[in-house]
Write an enzyme that holds these catalytic residues in place. Structure first.
Site, PDB file in Angstrom:
ATOM      1  N   HIS A 121       0.834  -1.205   0.000  1.00 40.78           N
ATOM      2  CA  HIS A 121       0.000   0.000   0.000  1.00 40.78           C
ATOM      3  C   HIS A 121       0.871   1.258   0.000  1.00 40.78           C
ATOM      4  O   HIS A 121       0.962   1.955   1.022  1.00 40.78           O
ATOM      5  CB  HIS A 121      -0.923   0.006   1.225  1.00 40.78           C
ATOM      6  CG  HIS A 121      -1.832  -1.191   1.323  1.00 40.78           C
ATOM      7  ND1 HIS A 121      -1.378  -2.464   1.653  1.00 40.78           N
ATOM      8  CD2 HIS A 121      -3.170  -1.318   1.130  1.00 40.78           C
ATOM      9  CE1 HIS A 121      -2.402  -3.312   1.653  1.00 40.78           C
ATOM     10  NE2 HIS A 121      -3.500  -2.656   1.335  1.00 40.78           N
ATOM     11  N   SER A 151      -1.063   4.813   0.736  1.00 40.99           N
ATOM     12  CA  SER A 151      -1.457   4.993   2.137  1.00 40.99           C
ATOM     13  C   SER A 151      -0.248   5.302   3.012  1.00 40.99           C
ATOM     14  O   SER A 151      -0.391   5.899   4.075  1.00 40.99           O
ATOM     15  CB  SER A 151      -2.118   3.718   2.676  1.00 40.99           C
ATOM     16  OG  SER A 151      -3.148   3.269   1.829  1.00 40.99           O
ATOM     17  N   LEU A 183      -8.190  -3.116  10.912  1.00 37.15           N
ATOM     18  CA  LEU A 183      -8.264  -1.703  11.261  1.00 37.15           C
ATOM     19  C   LEU A 183      -9.036  -1.423  12.540  1.00 37.15           C
ATOM     20  O   LEU A 183      -9.851  -2.233  12.990  1.00 37.15           O
ATOM     21  CB  LEU A 183      -8.867  -0.932  10.082  1.00 37.15           C
ATOM     22  CG  LEU A 183      -7.953  -0.893   8.849  1.00 37.15           C
ATOM     23  CD1 LEU A 183      -8.690  -0.307   7.646  1.00 37.15           C
ATOM     24  CD2 LEU A 183      -6.694  -0.094   9.137  1.00 37.15           C
ATOM     25  N   ASN A 190      -6.375  11.506   4.579  1.00 42.31           N
ATOM     26  CA  ASN A 190      -6.033  11.605   3.162  1.00 42.31           C
ATOM     27  C   ASN A 190      -7.250  11.444   2.261  1.00 42.31           C
ATOM     28  O   ASN A 190      -7.118  11.295   1.042  1.00 42.31           O
ATOM     29  CB  ASN A 190      -4.908  10.614   2.817  1.00 42.31           C
ATOM     30  CG  ASN A 190      -5.331   9.153   2.966  1.00 42.31           C
ATOM     31  OD1 ASN A 190      -6.520   8.806   2.908  1.00 42.31           O
ATOM     32  ND2 ASN A 190      -4.358   8.285   3.157  1.00 42.31           N
ATOM     33  N   LYS A 193      -3.116  11.400  -0.284  1.00 45.86           N
ATOM     34  CA  LYS A 193      -2.787  10.002  -0.513  1.00 45.86           C
ATOM     35  C   LYS A 193      -1.893   9.945  -1.743  1.00 45.86           C
ATOM     36  O   LYS A 193      -2.181  10.565  -2.760  1.00 45.86           O
ATOM     37  CB  LYS A 193      -4.071   9.210  -0.738  1.00 45.86           C
ATOM     38  CG  LYS A 193      -3.915   7.701  -0.576  1.00 45.86           C
ATOM     39  CD  LYS A 193      -5.296   7.037  -0.339  1.00 45.86           C
ATOM     40  CE  LYS A 193      -5.167   5.519  -0.178  1.00 45.86           C
ATOM     41  NZ  LYS A 193      -6.436   4.901   0.230  1.00 45.86           N
ATOM     42  N   HIS A 252      -5.519   2.526  -4.170  1.00 45.56           N
ATOM     43  CA  HIS A 252      -5.346   1.931  -2.844  1.00 45.56           C
ATOM     44  C   HIS A 252      -4.800   0.517  -2.978  1.00 45.56           C
ATOM     45  O   HIS A 252      -5.333  -0.269  -3.758  1.00 45.56           O
ATOM     46  CB  HIS A 252      -6.676   1.910  -2.093  1.00 45.56           C
ATOM     47  CG  HIS A 252      -6.583   1.253  -0.753  1.00 45.56           C
ATOM     48  ND1 HIS A 252      -6.314   1.963   0.392  1.00 45.56           N
ATOM     49  CD2 HIS A 252      -6.688  -0.040  -0.388  1.00 45.56           C
ATOM     50  CE1 HIS A 252      -6.271   1.126   1.417  1.00 45.56           C
ATOM     51  NE2 HIS A 252      -6.499  -0.095   0.971  1.00 45.56           N
ATOM     52  N   GLU A 293     -16.255  -4.135  24.922  1.00 38.87           N
ATOM     53  CA  GLU A 293     -15.357  -5.279  25.014  1.00 38.87           C
ATOM     54  C   GLU A 293     -14.202  -5.230  24.010  1.00 38.87           C
ATOM     55  O   GLU A 293     -13.104  -5.695  24.315  1.00 38.87           O
ATOM     56  CB  GLU A 293     -16.156  -6.581  24.824  1.00 38.87           C
ATOM     57  CG  GLU A 293     -17.172  -6.853  25.928  1.00 38.87           C
ATOM     58  CD  GLU A 293     -18.474  -6.081  25.769  1.00 38.87           C
ATOM     59  OE1 GLU A 293     -18.708  -5.528  24.660  1.00 38.87           O
ATOM     60  OE2 GLU A 293     -19.253  -6.033  26.723  1.00 38.87           O
ATOM     61  N   PHE A 350     -20.105 -12.360  25.771  1.00 40.01           N
ATOM     62  CA  PHE A 350     -19.747 -11.024  25.316  1.00 40.01           C
ATOM     63  C   PHE A 350     -18.294 -10.925  24.881  1.00 40.01           C
ATOM     64  O   PHE A 350     -17.896  -9.943  24.269  1.00 40.01           O
ATOM     65  CB  PHE A 350     -20.100  -9.979  26.384  1.00 40.01           C
ATOM     66  CG  PHE A 350     -21.525 -10.056  26.843  1.00 40.01           C
ATOM     67  CD1 PHE A 350     -21.862  -9.823  28.157  1.00 40.01           C
ATOM     68  CD2 PHE A 350     -22.535 -10.422  25.952  1.00 40.01           C
ATOM     69  CE1 PHE A 350     -23.180  -9.923  28.582  1.00 40.01           C
ATOM     70  CE2 PHE A 350     -23.853 -10.529  26.361  1.00 40.01           C
ATOM     71  CZ  PHE A 350     -24.176 -10.282  27.679  1.00 40.01           C
ATOM     72  N   GLN A 398     -27.486 -14.221  26.835  1.00 41.25           N
ATOM     73  CA  GLN A 398     -26.457 -14.097  27.863  1.00 41.25           C
ATOM     74  C   GLN A 398     -25.570 -15.335  27.968  1.00 41.25           C
ATOM     75  O   GLN A 398     -24.647 -15.372  28.799  1.00 41.25           O
ATOM     76  CB  GLN A 398     -27.097 -13.842  29.244  1.00 41.25           C
ATOM     77  CG  GLN A 398     -28.216 -12.823  29.240  1.00 41.25           C
ATOM     78  CD  GLN A 398     -27.723 -11.416  28.986  1.00 41.25           C
ATOM     79  OE1 GLN A 398     -26.934 -10.869  29.743  1.00 41.25           O
ATOM     80  NE2 GLN A 398     -28.194 -10.806  27.903  1.00 41.25           N
TER      81      GLN A 398
END
Lengths: 633, 633
Positions: free
Chosen positions: A43, A46, A132, A192, A255, A269, A374, A399, A435
């Site tokens: 990349h 980027s 990400l 960017n 970019k 990209h 979480e 969870f 739950q």
């Protein structure tokens, strides 16, 4: 205790320095396009947008790092949350003289430490990224360590992409960083404008980001030209003045900056420059007369207070005591606190349920309330672990699935994080399926080299919590909501990878393998079956991964059939772990598990509905025995 | 096309109406404490705080719903994101005459439709909730359906708790709702200050919520006393005036309101009132002279445009064509668009990678860019499915793990959502492990009654995408990044639950079971082994769940050993699915899978490193054959 972060200077000390920074930026740009073109992968655009932002952070006096001593406790931390800008990351360290050009050109080749997205295999990687929206949470964890645990003056810098700001986990981190007044956490948002397939939600509207991030209590510093060295350095100087507020530098960048045919263009990209345009690109970027190496400011000397440890009191349960394994977890945390002084606990607003509350009350400085968020909790634990802490993360087992993406990234950081999931299975009762942890064993089993534990009583829970603390690597322990009897003596040992054969005889026809709540059901079933003249072996498979193959195999050799019983979905859990262990064995395995949609209702009714209660086990075994004896007539 | 939402009145039409609303609130409060005390389980205090907010929404003319016709297309929708306030939810519908008192008192008992957290088993449940922070995304999906697909005037109301606003998924929904100008989405934030184990981050600071939510472009309406009927009704009237902006009503409430010994007290979360204090509580709440039933305003009549469908062109691949199954997915979406007019696609900013981009270009009105925010994407897909759409959700397989908690909740809503995960396995190559789906088969297998598919070529991909579209239930399909050859004729059929035996003979010693990329490796291995005089059966297990037990069993009967080969972790995937299928069969199964930490590098090297390439399969088989023949000497 208020700790002043390290002081920085905002201006390079001379015009020579300013020129050197420009040359470094040029050199780094060249390496970015060269390494990605050589790999024909990566990349570059980027990476190019953040060159000045990173060059001026690392080489103009803001960032403090002793390249001779990566373990220096006051080294600043730099995380690339936009992990796909790895070409820039490696080029930075090359500019510091830590990576050779040859190694740079091995980018993305098989075996190279310079992987497509940074992992722990490259020694300057703080934390593996690439999925990400995770880096800010990891940085938050490091900042927590610095400010509240180690009282060290280092800062944590996180390079962020604009696209990834859509991820909710970023907003969890933004909330929590503000709540915890982490003025030693500085985000650098590389705006960017272009995401993977077009413009981001806010394009170049820097104020849109500012408005949102400021609303959460961060200090925002806008940089209208993220390629103007002076503006960038001023932003860092300003950022380092913050007190009590985390800081976001929001920089407008281009970019593909430096290569006009790429600049601000859609469609580039993740595309390396074709080899036939590489020379043009390098020419556009410009030449350097001679190689230039950047100096990184060194951190201040610090006194590290060694952590003192003390022996732990042994637990004092008696066989027959009735208490929940979640209670034993809470007790274990407190009991082990002084023996493992690096131990910290994080919880997602359910500490009274998971029972980490007692640790919170006894060791408030080592407990972090992470609220109902979480993903950030797991990211923060990652950061804490990478700073040498021993984090125990707890929530309902169900969870923890909220953070599966963060959990699966852990091995690539080699982060030593422990997880405890309470309220596992249908046996939680009336709260119903939302739950119930029914998929958690499967989830944690898929994590490479993970340890997955499911103790059935308080004694084994305490022993296994300590085993987790001693173990180096990702580990998960399931706890049960309801009370269960203590069946083990306090001196019993529970090695990871072990099991317990609780009932056996030379007449065993059938083996019951269970863990946690169903282990008790299996013991009841054993008794009932004994009264019917059917001898059964009972194995407590408290260590689902790694699994005690020898004991399981011996049972398969010596009995006619194996029944596995688990309060979990049929897929990926205890049953399939046993099937895998016996994949080359002829003995049949029948897996009892949660196959029907659970309802609300008492724990007893829940287990019965699913066919994993003692009565149901007895029925299943007797059907087998009847069939088996009928068949052999 | 601008659609005006339904008009509402702000004031009750008479003092009698105002009194009736108070009485309804009283009646509902009584039911809340009675039903939870009867169950000795539940969350009365969390329910009590939202009584006026909900009573005045539903019974004072804002909410439009034909109780005689739950399928009325213009019914407003009401989602309890704070699903633990289920006692309130059921009491509301009881107040509308739709649930008897007897049924109310069956709350949380085994078999009751009134479960601890609402599921689809209760007919007025819009979507199952209970795992916090998910309801706003589901509501967003419904609002998208109303505004952009069906052009219907209904509104979607989402009751939110304050604690759950920490969840990043809420902020994903908040961003996306603003981006999509969803003025038909109204959140009601019940700020009762107290989370499960103490105060929330912002306590009673309503402006803190306002500042943050307004920053994202929502219209916020503050209600300083959420128990003042007049204030509440004014808020709803105001909310219904919004244009282009979603609305958040932020109301200060008292947890436990109506029962003084509970009001605003810590320590009562999730605790029913003891039976010996129930009378006191009921006395505090007050009596009603006679039962009162609320009227719900009816929705306007609407014209529903029937969706027209058309035949689909068949695909036209030829055996030997080289293209990626992800490309075939993109083609299939477009090809099937007219045949399945309810089909919509959602993607997480990777549509050029997942190839849903073509559908976006051809059918922009039916494609929803959900940006890098996978949790919200799955929640929105849930909402769309519940409004009768056929959503196909795509991202990298790895990033679907970001939404495991949302995915595991789907069966409880009975939501008909389809998933497509691209870039599965190590064979993606140089991007490295952060981008690789290695746990996705396990994740989707744990979902009750899910379908898990992994086609190896374009023809089977297209057929299976259509099979998913026709199938009622949660389904997942894995696609491969790189090109693979078409091996099937265009007329071949691929039933869910089927498989294809691609190579077989009477001399088969060994069976190779694979799918996706490793199916091709298995075919190459077959050829090499044939040249070594070893006959192997090759099975394409494109349907991992449900699995073709008959064919697998036959192979186990007829060959000496089975090798499974998958580009996935060893746990919970294709190998364990086969092991489960053969759990009572003596034939050994050797599972080849991704066991080592993946690196960056070419796809070929990646497969070789993991021992799942053709060469590695050949080696493994030959080692077995050699050992087997040696053993039999």
């Amino acid at each position: 205790m208020a700790v002043s972060s390290q002081s920085v200077s905002s201006q390079p000390s001379s015009p020579i320095k300013a020129k050197q920074l420009q040359q470094l930026a040029t050199q780094i740009r060249r390496w970015i396009v060269q390494s990605t073109s050589a790999a024909d992968s990566g990349h570059p655009t980027s990476s190019l947008s953040a060159v000045e932002l990173m060059t001026d952070l690392v080489f103009a006096g803001t960032f403090r790092y002793d390249v001779e001593d990566p373990e220096h406790p006051a080294n600043d931390r730099l995380i690339f949350s936009k992990g796909h800008a790895s070409p820039l990351f490696y080029a930075l360290w090359a500019a510091a003289g830590q990576v050779s050009e040859e190694e740079l050109m091995s980018y993305r080749t098989f075996g190279s430490k310079l992987e497509g997205h940074p992992t722990a295999r490259f020694r300057f990687t703080e934390a593996a990224t690439g999925s990400l929206g995770q880096g800010l949470s990891i940085g938050l964890g490091m900042a927590l360590a610095a400010k509240y645990l180690d009282h060290l003056p280092y800062r944590t810098f996180v390079l962020l992409g604009d696209s990834e700001m859509a991820e909710g986990s970023q907003w969890e981190a933004i909330q929590l960083a503000s709540h915890y007044k982490l003025d030693n956490l500085i985000g650098i948002l590389d705006v960017n404008r272009l995401g993977q397939r077009g413009e981001t939600m806010y394009g170049y509207d820097l104020e849109a980001y500012q408005q949102r991030i400021e609303a959460f209590g961060w200090k925002c510093i806008l940089v209208s030209d993220g390629h103007d060295h002076s503006q960038v350095r001023n932003a860092y100087a300003d950022a380092c003045q913050s007190t009590d507020q985390p800081v976001m530098i929001i920089a407008r960048t281009i970019k593909g900056k430096g290569v006009p045919f790429l600049e601000n263009q859609e469609g580039f990209h993740g595309k390396p420059i074709d080899k036939d345009r590489l020379d043009e690109a390098l020419s556009d970027i410009g030449e350097i007369a001679e190689p230039v190496q950047g100096e990184i400011a060194k951190p201040d000397d610090v006194q590290l207070k060694p952590l003192e440890s003390d022996e732990a009191e042994p637990p004092d349960y008696k066989i027959g005591d009735e208490l929940a394994t979640r209670d034993a977890y809470g007790n274990a945390l407190c009991r082990l606190a002084m023996k493992y002084p690096a131990l910290v606990a994080l919880d997602g607003e359910v500490c009274n349920s998971t029972r980490s509350k007692q640790f919170r009350d006894d060791y408030p400085d080592r407990f972090f309330e992470m609220f109902i968020a979480e993903q950030n909790m797991v990211g923060a634990a990652t950061g804490l672990a990478l700073r040498g802490k021993l984090p125990f993360v707890s929530s309902f087992a169900a969870f923890l699935t909220r953070a599966f993406d963060q959990i699966r990234m852990l091995p690539y950081s080699q982060a030593n994080v422990k997880f405890v999931g309470s309220h596992c299975g249908v046996s939680i009762g009336q709260d119903g399926p939302s739950q119930m942890g029914l998929e958690d064993i499967a989830m944690f089993r898929t994590i490479r080299d993970s340890v997955v534990l499911y103790p059935c009583d308080a004694v084994s829970t305490e022993a296994l919590v300590e085993a987790m603390a001693k173990h180096r690597g990702i580990a998960y322990l399931r706890t049960t909501r309801g009370d269960t009897p203590v069946i083990y003596d306090i001196n019993e040992k529970f090695p990871i990878g072990g099991s317990k054969v609780l009932r056996q005889s030379d007449e065993d026809q059938v083996t019951l393998i269970a863990a946690g709540i169903t282990l008790h059901e299996a013991l009841h079933a054993h008794q009932q079956l004994k009264e019917h003249g059917i001898a059964t072996r009972v194995i407590d498979l408290y260590s689902i991964k790694p699994l005690d193959h020898a004991t399981v195999r011996q049972a398969a050799d010596q009995t006619k059939v194996i029944f596995t019983i688990e309060d979990h979905a049929p897929e990926g859990g205890l049953g399939e772990a046993v099937l895998t262990s016996l994949s080359d064995h002829a003995t049949a395995v029948n897996c009892l598990a949660v196959r029907k949609q659970p309802l609300s209702g008492s724990p007893e009714k829940q287990l019965d509905l699913q066919g994993i209660s003692a009565d149901a086990i007895v029925d299943a075994v007797m059907r087998f025995v009847k069939h088996d004896s009928g068949a052999s007539d």
